[in-house]
Design a protein around this motif. Structure first.
Motif, PDB file in Angstrom:
ATOM      1  N   ILE A 194     -20.859  15.082   9.696  1.00  0.00           N
ATOM      2  CA  ILE A 194     -19.758  15.152   8.899  1.00  0.00           C
ATOM      3  C   ILE A 194     -19.381  13.951   8.291  1.00  0.00           C
ATOM      4  N   PHE A 195     -19.776  12.568   9.152  1.00  0.00           N
ATOM      5  CA  PHE A 195     -19.550  11.590   8.850  1.00  0.00           C
ATOM      6  C   PHE A 195     -20.428  11.227   7.501  1.00  0.00           C
ATOM      7  N   GLU A 196     -21.583  11.607   7.731  1.00  0.00           N
ATOM      8  CA  GLU A 196     -22.682  11.172   6.764  1.00  0.00           C
ATOM      9  C   GLU A 196     -22.537  11.806   5.477  1.00  0.00           C
ATOM     10  N   VAL A 197     -21.998  13.038   5.599  1.00  0.00           N
ATOM     11  CA  VAL A 197     -21.694  13.856   4.238  1.00  0.00           C
ATOM     12  C   VAL A 197     -20.248  13.337   3.377  1.00  0.00           C
ATOM     13  N   LYS A 198     -19.567  12.721   4.501  1.00  0.00           N
ATOM     14  CA  LYS A 198     -18.537  12.153   3.717  1.00  0.00           C
ATOM     15  C   LYS A 198     -18.749  10.687   2.942  1.00  0.00           C
ATOM     16  N   LEU A 199     -19.673   9.922   3.966  1.00  0.00           N
ATOM     17  CA  LEU A 199     -20.169   8.805   3.032  1.00  0.00           C
ATOM     18  C   LEU A 199     -20.944   9.114   1.767  1.00  0.00           C
ATOM     19  N   LYS A 200     -21.813  10.165   1.826  1.00  0.00           N
ATOM     20  CA  LYS A 200     -22.668  10.500   0.665  1.00  0.00           C
ATOM     21  C   LYS A 200     -21.617  10.842  -0.404  1.00  0.00           C
ATOM     22  N   GLU A 201     -20.518  11.803  -0.129  1.00  0.00           N
ATOM     23  CA  GLU A 201     -19.544  12.300  -1.205  1.00  0.00           C
ATOM     24  C   GLU A 201     -19.042  10.797  -1.750  1.00  0.00           C
ATOM     25  N   MET A 202     -18.534  10.075  -1.050  1.00  0.00           N
ATOM     26  CA  MET A 202     -17.707   8.784  -1.624  1.00  0.00           C
ATOM     27  C   MET A 202     -18.653   7.703  -2.340  1.00  0.00           C
ATOM     28  N   LYS A 203     -20.029   7.728  -2.029  1.00  0.00           N
ATOM     29  CA  LYS A 203     -20.951   7.029  -2.778  1.00  0.00           C
ATOM     30  C   LYS A 203     -21.123   7.676  -4.177  1.00  0.00           C
ATOM     31  N   SER A 204     -20.994   8.934  -4.003  1.00  0.00           N
ATOM     32  CA  SER A 204     -21.421   9.833  -5.255  1.00  0.00           C
ATOM     33  C   SER A 204     -20.122   9.635  -6.277  1.00  0.00           C
ATOM     34  N   SER A 205     -19.150   9.647  -5.630  1.00  0.00           N
ATOM     35  CA  SER A 205     -17.863   9.470  -6.633  1.00  0.00           C
ATOM     36  C   SER A 205     -17.683   8.320  -7.063  1.00  0.00           C
ATOM     37  N   LEU A 206     -17.917   7.142  -6.257  1.00  0.00           N
ATOM     38  CA  LEU A 206     -17.963   5.823  -6.967  1.00  0.00           C
ATOM     39  C   LEU A 206     -19.012   5.501  -7.803  1.00  0.00           C
ATOM     40  N   THR A 207     -20.180   6.016  -7.520  1.00  0.00           N
ATOM     41  CA  THR A 207     -21.156   5.824  -8.512  1.00  0.00           C
ATOM     42  C   THR A 207     -20.974   6.388  -9.847  1.00  0.00           C
ATOM     43  N   THR A 208     -20.508   7.676  -9.926  1.00  0.00           N
ATOM     44  CA  THR A 208     -19.855   8.259 -11.259  1.00  0.00           C
ATOM     45  C   THR A 208     -18.841   7.214 -11.954  1.00  0.00           C
ATOM     46  N   GLN A 209     -17.910   6.960 -11.132  1.00  0.00           N
ATOM     47  CA  GLN A 209     -16.881   6.195 -11.870  1.00  0.00           C
ATOM     48  C   GLN A 209     -17.252   4.989 -12.511  1.00  0.00           C
ATOM     49  N   ILE A 210     -18.060   4.486 -11.724  1.00  0.00           N
ATOM     50  CA  ILE A 210     -18.641   3.016 -12.160  1.00  0.00           C
ATOM     51  C   ILE A 210     -19.738   3.187 -13.408  1.00  0.00           C
ATOM     52  N   ALA A 211     -20.405   4.160 -13.299  1.00  0.00           N
ATOM     53  CA  ALA A 211     -21.297   4.637 -14.461  1.00  0.00           C
ATOM     54  C   ALA A 211     -20.529   4.914 -15.800  1.00  0.00           C
ATOM     55  N   GLU A 212     -19.409   5.581 -15.536  1.00  0.00           N
ATOM     56  CA  GLU A 212     -18.557   5.941 -16.697  1.00  0.00           C
ATOM     57  C   GLU A 212     -17.616   4.692 -16.970  1.00  0.00           C
ATOM     58  N   GLU A 213     -17.758   3.540 -16.422  1.00  0.00           N
ATOM     59  CA  GLU A 213     -17.138   2.457 -16.697  1.00  0.00           C
ATOM     60  C   GLU A 213     -15.600   2.465 -16.443  1.00  0.00           C
ATOM     61  N   THR A 214     -15.147   3.269 -15.540  1.00  0.00           N
ATOM     62  CA  THR A 214     -13.866   3.638 -15.041  1.00  0.00           C
ATOM     63  C   THR A 214     -13.230   2.334 -14.724  1.00  0.00           C
ATOM     64  N   ASP A 215     -11.815   2.165 -15.152  1.00  0.00           N
ATOM     65  CA  ASP A 215     -11.113   0.869 -14.775  1.00  0.00           C
ATOM     66  C   ASP A 215     -11.252   0.708 -13.258  1.00  0.00           C
ATOM     67  N   VAL A 216     -11.199  -0.568 -12.900  1.00  0.00           N
ATOM     68  CA  VAL A 216     -11.646  -0.970 -11.590  1.00  0.00           C
ATOM     69  C   VAL A 216     -10.325  -0.499 -10.819  1.00  0.00           C
ATOM     70  N   SER A 217      -9.367  -0.729 -11.082  1.00  0.00           N
ATOM     71  CA  SER A 217      -8.142  -0.030 -10.512  1.00  0.00           C
ATOM     72  C   SER A 217      -8.313   1.460  -9.834  1.00  0.00           C
ATOM     73  N   GLU A 218      -8.834   2.331 -10.696  1.00  0.00           N
ATOM     74  CA  GLU A 218      -8.893   3.522 -10.392  1.00  0.00           C
ATOM     75  C   GLU A 218     -10.280   3.769  -9.299  1.00  0.00           C
ATOM     76  N   VAL A 219     -11.170   2.725  -9.490  1.00  0.00           N
ATOM     77  CA  VAL A 219     -12.235   2.844  -8.384  1.00  0.00           C
ATOM     78  C   VAL A 219     -11.832   2.708  -6.904  1.00  0.00           C
ATOM     79  N   ILE A 220     -10.952   1.513  -7.123  1.00  0.00           N
ATOM     80  CA  ILE A 220     -10.507   1.014  -5.821  1.00  0.00           C
ATOM     81  C   ILE A 220      -9.668   2.070  -5.297  1.00  0.00           C
ATOM     82  N   GLU A 221      -8.676   2.957  -6.182  1.00  0.00           N
ATOM     83  CA  GLU A 221      -7.860   3.864  -5.597  1.00  0.00           C
ATOM     84  C   GLU A 221      -8.485   5.006  -5.043  1.00  0.00           C
TER      85      GLU A 221
END
Length: 273
Positions: A194-221
């Protein structure tokens, strides 16, 4: 006997399980004489049930074509768990575990796991009780890796919570139940997964946001919310952000690198995450 095997095969296995023939399409005893030597009439202990497994193994080595009939009988029995007494269900669970411990040739794992997932059986807790006895017996002779292997082949490794009634289908209930049953290694495995799945989901979400040049405050949130929801340790969050940063440096443009850098810097400030 040979003629009966060829023309009337499933009743042979019914006799091994119940001591007599069953009515067609059911597990109800048919009329006629019954003998006391069967899986359901013996003690719910491995030493009492193992001889039946070894007996079946000998038959299958000589007549491998009978495996399909055994599969049909086992499926029928497992789909009808509510018709058995509690100690009979335990005997079936021990028998089933021993068939895989002894590597009973040709018996597919789907025969065991899929028939169990009937909604009414799961809702009554019968499946959880059965699978708990199955796990405990199987792990007497086999490692946790062996158990995970058969769960994978039975397409159940990622769906262990499906054995639980819907009201108890949570990681907390899983840990509580199997800890109480003494299966701590299984609990640790499940928590790690479960821990590994949560980490994978978090990485995927952050990768998508950064790739889309989302504002850094949203990435941190997003990172903060993931940490809160999944109870992730800070060190893992920093590691994930570092991985995302490295990906951005390797594959992305300048703005994405800057976003990743900014997110990483802010993640290292204690009151940010």
């Amino acid at each position: 006997m040979g003629g009966m095997y060829r023309s009337d095969r499933e009743p042979v296995w019914a006799v091994v399980f119940t001591g007599g023939r069953t009515q067609p399409g059911t597990i109800k005893p048919d009329e006629g004489e019954r003998h006391p030597y069967s899986v359901l009439d013996c003690h719910p202990k491995r030493e009492a049930i193992l001889p039946y497994v070894l007996y079946i193994q000998k038959i299958l080595r000589r007549r491998p074509f009978l495996i399909k009939n055994l599969e049909n009988v086992m499926r029928k029995f497992l789909q009808s768990l509510e018709l058995f007494e509690e100690n009979e269900r335990k005997k079936l669970a021990i028998f089933t575990a021993l068939t895989f411990s002894q590597k009973l040739s040709g018996l597919p794992l789907e025969t065991v796991f899929q028939p169990l997932l009937k909604d009414n059986l799961v809702a009554k807790g019968l499946v959880l009780s059965f699978i708990t006895d199955f796990f405990k017996e199987y792990l007497v002779d086999n490692s946790l890796d062996d158990l995970i292997s058969i769960l994978k082949r039975g397409k159940m490794e990622d769906n262990l919570l499906d054995f639980f009634p819907s009201a108890r289908r949570s990681a907390e209930c899983f840990s509580e139940h199997f800890t109480k049953e003494g299966l701590l290694a299984l609990v640790e495995y499940h928590e790690k997964k479960i821990f590994e799945v949560k980490l994978k989901e978090m990485k995927s979400s952050l990768t998508t946001q950064i790739a889309e040049e989302t504002d850094v405050s949203e990435v941190i949130e997003t990172a903060k919310q993931r940490v809160k929801d999944a109870n992730l340790p800070d060190v893992e969050v920093v590691r994930i952000l570092w991985d995302v940063l490295m990906d951005a440096v390797q594959w992305s443009g300048k703005n994405q690198q800057q976003n990743a850098n900014a997110a990483l810097r802010q993640s290292q400030v204690g009151d940010k995450i």
